[in-house]
Design a protein around this motif. Structure first.
Motif, short mmCIF file in Angstrom:
data_model
loop_
_atom_site.label_atom_id
_atom_site.label_comp_id
_atom_site.label_asym_id
_atom_site.label_seq_id
_atom_site.Cartn_x
_atom_site.Cartn_y
_atom_site.Cartn_z
N TRP A 100 0.86 -1.19 0.00
CA TRP A 100 0.00 0.00 0.00
C TRP A 100 0.90 1.23 0.00
O TRP A 100 2.03 1.19 0.46
CB TRP A 100 -0.95 -0.02 1.19
CG TRP A 100 -0.28 0.04 2.53
CD1 TRP A 100 0.18 -1.02 3.27
CD2 TRP A 100 0.04 1.22 3.29
NE1 TRP A 100 0.76 -0.58 4.43
CE2 TRP A 100 0.69 0.79 4.47
CE3 TRP A 100 -0.16 2.57 3.09
CZ2 TRP A 100 1.14 1.67 5.46
CZ3 TRP A 100 0.29 3.46 4.07
CH2 TRP A 100 0.92 3.01 5.23
N MET A 101 0.41 2.33 -0.55
CA MET A 101 1.23 3.54 -0.67
C MET A 101 0.85 4.63 0.33
O MET A 101 1.71 5.19 0.97
CB MET A 101 1.13 4.09 -2.09
CG MET A 101 1.75 3.15 -3.09
SD MET A 101 1.77 3.87 -4.71
CE MET A 101 2.83 2.67 -5.51
N ILE A 102 -0.45 4.92 0.41
CA ILE A 102 -0.91 5.96 1.33
C ILE A 102 -2.20 5.54 1.99
O ILE A 102 -2.91 4.68 1.49
CB ILE A 102 -1.16 7.32 0.61
CG1 ILE A 102 -2.29 7.19 -0.42
CG2 ILE A 102 0.13 7.86 -0.01
CD1 ILE A 102 -2.86 8.52 -0.90
N LYS A 103 -2.47 6.17 3.12
CA LYS A 103 -3.79 6.11 3.75
C LYS A 103 -4.30 7.55 3.73
O LYS A 103 -3.57 8.48 4.09
CB LYS A 103 -3.71 5.56 5.17
CG LYS A 103 -3.28 4.10 5.16
CD LYS A 103 -3.36 3.45 6.51
CE LYS A 103 -2.78 2.05 6.41
NZ LYS A 103 -3.63 1.03 6.91
N ILE A 104 -5.54 7.70 3.27
CA ILE A 104 -6.11 9.03 3.06
C ILE A 104 -7.48 9.13 3.72
O ILE A 104 -8.27 8.19 3.65
CB ILE A 104 -6.18 9.33 1.53
CG1 ILE A 104 -6.66 10.74 1.25
CG2 ILE A 104 -7.04 8.30 0.81
CD1 ILE A 104 -6.49 11.16 -0.20
N GLU A 105 -7.71 10.26 4.40
CA GLU A 105 -9.03 10.52 4.96
C GLU A 105 -9.84 11.22 3.87
O GLU A 105 -9.48 12.30 3.40
CB GLU A 105 -8.95 11.42 6.20
CG GLU A 105 -10.30 11.63 6.84
CD GLU A 105 -10.22 12.45 8.12
OE1 GLU A 105 -11.16 13.22 8.36
OE2 GLU A 105 -9.23 12.32 8.85
N LEU A 106 -10.93 10.58 3.46
CA LEU A 106 -11.74 11.08 2.36
C LEU A 106 -12.41 12.40 2.72
O LEU A 106 -12.96 12.54 3.81
CB LEU A 106 -12.82 10.08 1.98
CG LEU A 106 -12.40 8.87 1.15
CD1 LEU A 106 -11.48 7.94 1.89
CD2 LEU A 106 -13.61 8.14 0.66
#
Length: 128
Positions: A100-106
């Motif tokens: 996985w590359m990033i975790k993002i808050e939508l």
């Protein structure tokens, strides 16, 4: 090629796994297969940064090509996977897990409606 049914996909070969308001993002099995042996990953975003859907978040280089990775949704970067810069081969070994590359808050969950489900992604017409 693996195409997990619990993910959403872009026609640019990114995937996103949604958990609450957070999405985990990476590139698909198809993308890593097309790139071949990945030798370099540069994450172009930092934790706390805000991105728009379609912004470039990373560059992946292999022995035969380079590719940009785009944000499948808009939001705020929560975490980046720094392991990829030291171990770019994870993309070939485990594109839907360790790579996985990033975790993002939508910021706008309705953008998920623009993404493909596994069946639609699998049925994309490929020009290569």
């Amino acid at each position: 090629m693996k195409t997990p049914a619990n993910l959403k996909y872009t026609d640019n070969d990114e995937w996103i796994r949604i958990e609450g308001r957070t999405g985990t993002v990476g590139i698909t099995d198809y993308a890593q297969d097309q790139l071949s042996d990945v030798v370099f990953v540069e994450l172009l975003v930092d934790e706390g940064e805000t991105v728009d859907q379609g912004d470039t978040i990373a560059t992946v280089e292999s022995v035969k090509a380079a590719a940009d990775v785009f944000a499948p949704v808009s939001g705020t970067i929560k975490t980046i996977n720094e392991d990829l810069t030291e171990n770019p081969e994870l993309i070939n070994a485990d594109p839907f897990g360790e790579a996985w590359m990033i975790k993002i808050e939508l910021s706008d969950s309705s953008e998920l409606d623009d993404l493909l489900d596994a069946e639609a992604y699998t049925n994309l017409e490929r020009d290569h």
